[in-house]
Design a protein around this motif. Sequence first.
Motif, PDB file in Angstrom:
ATOM      1  N   ALA A 156       1.005  -1.203  -0.053  1.00 32.30           N
ATOM      2  CA  ALA A 156      -0.146  -0.139  -0.042  1.00 32.30           C
ATOM      3  C   ALA A 156       0.887   1.171   0.036  1.00 32.30           C
ATOM      4  N   VAL A 157       1.926   1.129   0.779  1.00 36.21           N
ATOM      5  CA  VAL A 157       2.684   2.461   0.775  1.00 36.21           C
ATOM      6  C   VAL A 157       3.413   2.477  -0.540  1.00 36.21           C
ATOM      7  N   ALA A 158       3.896   1.556  -1.170  1.00 31.12           N
ATOM      8  CA  ALA A 158       4.467   1.638  -2.330  1.00 31.12           C
ATOM      9  C   ALA A 158       3.735   2.200  -3.494  1.00 31.12           C
ATOM     10  N   TRP A 159       2.520   1.694  -3.519  1.00 33.55           N
ATOM     11  CA  TRP A 159       1.447   2.264  -4.428  1.00 33.55           C
ATOM     12  C   TRP A 159       1.124   3.720  -4.116  1.00 33.55           C
ATOM     13  N   ILE A 160       0.775   3.905  -2.955  1.00 31.46           N
ATOM     14  CA  ILE A 160       0.536   5.327  -2.622  1.00 31.46           C
ATOM     15  C   ILE A 160       1.539   6.356  -3.139  1.00 31.46           C
ATOM     16  N   GLN A 161       2.697   5.988  -3.014  1.00 27.91           N
ATOM     17  CA  GLN A 161       3.827   6.942  -3.355  1.00 27.91           C
ATOM     18  C   GLN A 161       4.171   6.609  -5.059  1.00 27.91           C
ATOM     19  N   ALA A 162       3.644   5.712  -5.653  1.00 27.46           N
ATOM     20  CA  ALA A 162       3.854   5.386  -7.109  1.00 27.46           C
ATOM     21  C   ALA A 162       2.754   6.427  -7.777  1.00 27.46           C
ATOM     22  N   LEU A 163       1.552   6.496  -7.382  1.00 28.47           N
ATOM     23  CA  LEU A 163       0.535   7.097  -8.121  1.00 28.47           C
ATOM     24  C   LEU A 163       0.239   8.565  -7.649  1.00 28.47           C
ATOM     25  N   GLY A 164       0.737   8.735  -6.630  1.00 30.51           N
ATOM     26  CA  GLY A 164       0.228   9.900  -5.824  1.00 30.51           C
ATOM     27  C   GLY A 164       0.748  11.311  -6.592  1.00 30.51           C
ATOM     28  N   PRO A 165       0.301  12.300  -6.315  1.00 37.75           N
ATOM     29  CA  PRO A 165       0.795  13.798  -6.981  1.00 37.75           C
ATOM     30  C   PRO A 165       2.190  13.892  -6.848  1.00 37.75           C
ATOM     31  N   SER A 166       2.812  13.319  -5.757  1.00 35.35           N
ATOM     32  CA  SER A 166       4.317  13.681  -5.508  1.00 35.35           C
ATOM     33  C   SER A 166       4.949  12.398  -5.961  1.00 35.35           C
ATOM     34  N   SER A 167       4.383  11.554  -6.801  1.00 33.47           N
ATOM     35  CA  SER A 167       5.222  10.342  -7.354  1.00 33.47           C
ATOM     36  C   SER A 167       6.483  10.562  -7.852  1.00 33.47           C
ATOM     37  N   PRO A 168       7.529  10.104  -7.520  1.00 29.59           N
ATOM     38  CA  PRO A 168       8.789  10.494  -8.352  1.00 29.59           C
ATOM     39  C   PRO A 168       8.932   9.842  -9.629  1.00 29.59           C
ATOM     40  N   VAL A 169       8.562   8.844  -9.790  1.00 33.29           N
ATOM     41  CA  VAL A 169       8.594   8.201 -11.238  1.00 33.29           C
ATOM     42  C   VAL A 169       7.678   8.909 -12.228  1.00 33.29           C
ATOM     43  N   LEU A 170       6.407   9.230 -11.700  1.00 31.11           N
ATOM     44  CA  LEU A 170       5.244   9.898 -12.591  1.00 31.11           C
ATOM     45  C   LEU A 170       5.697  11.119 -12.713  1.00 31.11           C
ATOM     46  N   GLY A 171       6.543  11.901 -11.782  1.00 31.54           N
ATOM     47  CA  GLY A 171       7.049  12.987 -12.121  1.00 31.54           C
ATOM     48  C   GLY A 171       8.403  13.207 -12.951  1.00 31.54           C
ATOM     49  N   TRP A 172       8.935  12.192 -12.966  1.00 34.03           N
ATOM     50  CA  TRP A 172       9.953  12.009 -14.205  1.00 34.03           C
ATOM     51  C   TRP A 172       9.440  12.046 -15.290  1.00 34.03           C
ATOM     52  N   LEU A 173       8.490  11.272 -15.562  1.00 32.59           N
ATOM     53  CA  LEU A 173       7.635  11.018 -17.026  1.00 32.59           C
ATOM     54  C   LEU A 173       6.782  12.432 -17.043  1.00 32.59           C
ATOM     55  N   GLY A 174       6.576  13.205 -16.132  1.00 28.28           N
ATOM     56  CA  GLY A 174       5.741  14.273 -16.552  1.00 28.28           C
ATOM     57  C   GLY A 174       4.003  13.832 -16.457  1.00 28.28           C
TER      58      GLY A 174
ATOM     59  N   ALA B 193      10.376   1.055  -7.333  1.00 26.03           N
ATOM     60  CA  ALA B 193      10.986   2.141  -7.584  1.00 26.03           C
ATOM     61  C   ALA B 193      10.352   3.382  -7.212  1.00 26.03           C
ATOM     62  N   SER B 194       9.158   3.572  -6.826  1.00 27.68           N
ATOM     63  CA  SER B 194       8.617   4.781  -6.398  1.00 27.68           C
ATOM     64  C   SER B 194       8.975   4.737  -4.702  1.00 27.68           C
ATOM     65  N   LEU B 195       9.093   3.656  -4.265  1.00 29.78           N
ATOM     66  CA  LEU B 195       9.364   3.264  -2.951  1.00 29.78           C
ATOM     67  C   LEU B 195      10.833   3.769  -2.414  1.00 29.78           C
ATOM     68  N   VAL B 196      11.819   3.325  -3.306  1.00 30.11           N
ATOM     69  CA  VAL B 196      13.106   3.644  -3.239  1.00 30.11           C
ATOM     70  C   VAL B 196      13.433   5.205  -3.563  1.00 30.11           C
ATOM     71  N   ALA B 197      12.805   5.573  -4.347  1.00 31.48           N
ATOM     72  CA  ALA B 197      12.948   6.946  -4.833  1.00 31.48           C
ATOM     73  C   ALA B 197      12.432   7.880  -3.397  1.00 31.48           C
ATOM     74  N   THR B 198      11.278   7.555  -2.961  1.00 31.20           N
ATOM     75  CA  THR B 198      10.941   8.330  -1.850  1.00 31.20           C
ATOM     76  C   THR B 198      11.774   8.231  -0.632  1.00 31.20           C
ATOM     77  N   ALA B 199      12.150   7.071  -0.450  1.00 31.43           N
ATOM     78  CA  ALA B 199      13.148   6.915   0.903  1.00 31.43           C
ATOM     79  C   ALA B 199      14.496   7.730   0.499  1.00 31.43           C
ATOM     80  N   LEU B 200      14.743   8.133  -0.699  1.00 27.03           N
ATOM     81  CA  LEU B 200      15.897   8.949  -0.973  1.00 27.03           C
ATOM     82  C   LEU B 200      16.013  10.213  -0.929  1.00 27.03           C
ATOM     83  N   VAL B 201      14.848  11.039  -0.695  1.00 25.35           N
ATOM     84  CA  VAL B 201      14.427  12.333  -0.422  1.00 25.35           C
ATOM     85  C   VAL B 201      14.561  12.774   0.893  1.00 25.35           C
ATOM     86  N   PRO B 202      14.702  14.007   1.043  1.00 30.13           N
ATOM     87  CA  PRO B 202      14.582  14.426   2.402  1.00 30.13           C
ATOM     88  C   PRO B 202      13.449  14.698   3.155  1.00 30.13           C
TER      89      PRO B 202
END
Length: 563
Positions: free
Chosen positions: A108-126, A311-320
């Motif tokens: 659940a945590v991983a998918w919340i971060q993958a598809l939310g407005p602050s998703s790092p992966v979706l942000g990279w893809l625009g 990937a979104s889970l790891v990306a979220t863990a790497l930001v402050p």
Amino acid sequence: MTRRFPGIEGIALGLVCLVAAAVFVLPLGRLFWTALGRGTGPFVELAGNDAVRRAFLNSLDSAAVSGLCALVVGACLAGLVGLTDIRGKGVFVFLLLLPMMIPPHVTAVAWIQALGPSSPVLGWLGIAPPIGTAHPLYSRAGVIGLLTIQHAPLAFLVVLAALRGLPREMIEAARTSGAGPVRLARRVVLPLLAPSLVAAFALAFVSALGNFGIPALLGVPGGYVTMPVLIWRRLAGFGPSVLSDVATLSMILAVLAVLVVGLQGWLQRRFRVGLVGPPQPPLRIALGRARPLWTAGLVLFVAGTLLLPLASLVATALVPVYGVPLSFATATFENFADVLVRQSAPARAFANSTLAAGAAALVLALFAIVVARFGAGMERRGRLVGGGVTVLAEVSYAIPGLVVSIAFILVYLRPIPLLGLSLYNTLTLIFLAYLTAYLAIGLKPVTAAAGQLDDALDDAARVAGAGFGRRIRRIYLPLVAPAAASGAILVFLTAYNEVTVSALLWSRGAETIGTTIFNFEDGGYTTLAAAMSTVTVAATVVLMALLDRLGRNLPAGVVPWRF
């Protein structure tokens, strides 16, 4: 042949009965007694409560729809992997089963971060949703979708095992007679697979019915509350009659789960088709020129359901701070340092989960060996005890973990009489609950291995003067040890990552990995939850890889993804 139980053999049988009474009969019996002790009044009252009625219907809805979707997805994947000549089957099976070993709350945590407005992966893809918009997963569809992803591997595993037992000559005869793929599936494959399809759906249904992590993190913000979440809320609210009310709610959930398992058994007997003949190699349908396309489709499915959230889970863990875009300038390992070094709660959680899950795996492996030995023996009392414990284990596994924890609270809320020992709010109570919840996982492979042994081995050793202990140590144990080790590792993987059983039993000093991650996410510490989830997933992958390596020396089918 009738045998008496002399000495150590009788003591072992008595210990099995004592353990079964302590971890099965006493907690579950107390749960039912507390729920029924006030008559039918509480049931009538709860039936008229709008919140309870909605939660019950939501549980039925989410479990039934996600179970059906998981069955369709799992069966299709099993057919592609099990019946065709697609390449890389071992790797694909491993990757397709990995979501089953990842904790639901981590999913659940991983998918919340993958598809939310602050998703790092979706942000990279625009293509990330605009900031401030509602999260698409905070809804009924989000809960059902993630429950499907979580439990599709269960259906995949059951159907894949069944496909290996299909009579190859019947399928080839139908194809020779001109049956096309649709008619072949409808007239031959589906009728033969019907019992396994029923089992796969029931397994997915019961697992979704008791799932706590996904509905708690996705359903609560979306106003879609299920029974496990309602039970958790009621217990957290305290009150003079909270335990009786929670016991009544838990009993409703437990009875529903047992009814589903009973219906599964009846349907399996009704759809059963007797087959004869020796085992045959599985059918391999040539995909021809379409094989690269099917392989690419399977790769995309794995990437979409596994790699994107991880990937979104790891990306979220790497930001402050959650929401900060990931770049070389913003990347930091501070979150990992916090959960691994600085903060005491995560470190305790890793130690507690390792200790409790490891102890449960070891104890259940030894207990399963003895239970399977009596269950497969020729002495009537031993078979009755072994069979009775097996039934209790199956029923306990079907009952949601949250209900098991309620049962243990009812029994051990007060100090143990005569001893004055209090187990409430201790890691020991979580360990005991693990024994109840996960015995079926450790018992199944040992029971299968013990059922294949010839009684002549035990008889010959008995005639030669070997006692019960020596026969177990020198003959029985070496033959079933690989299956017991496999079951123990599966128990460890399941208990190590769980949150449903310990959600109501943990306390400060007795945190588990699951409860710590849930509390981080629930409290708004998203980056810490992501960091701890990443470490947990990495540990799970390492443990599965070790099991895979061990499986090279075990019989086929002992390790689920090695066929």
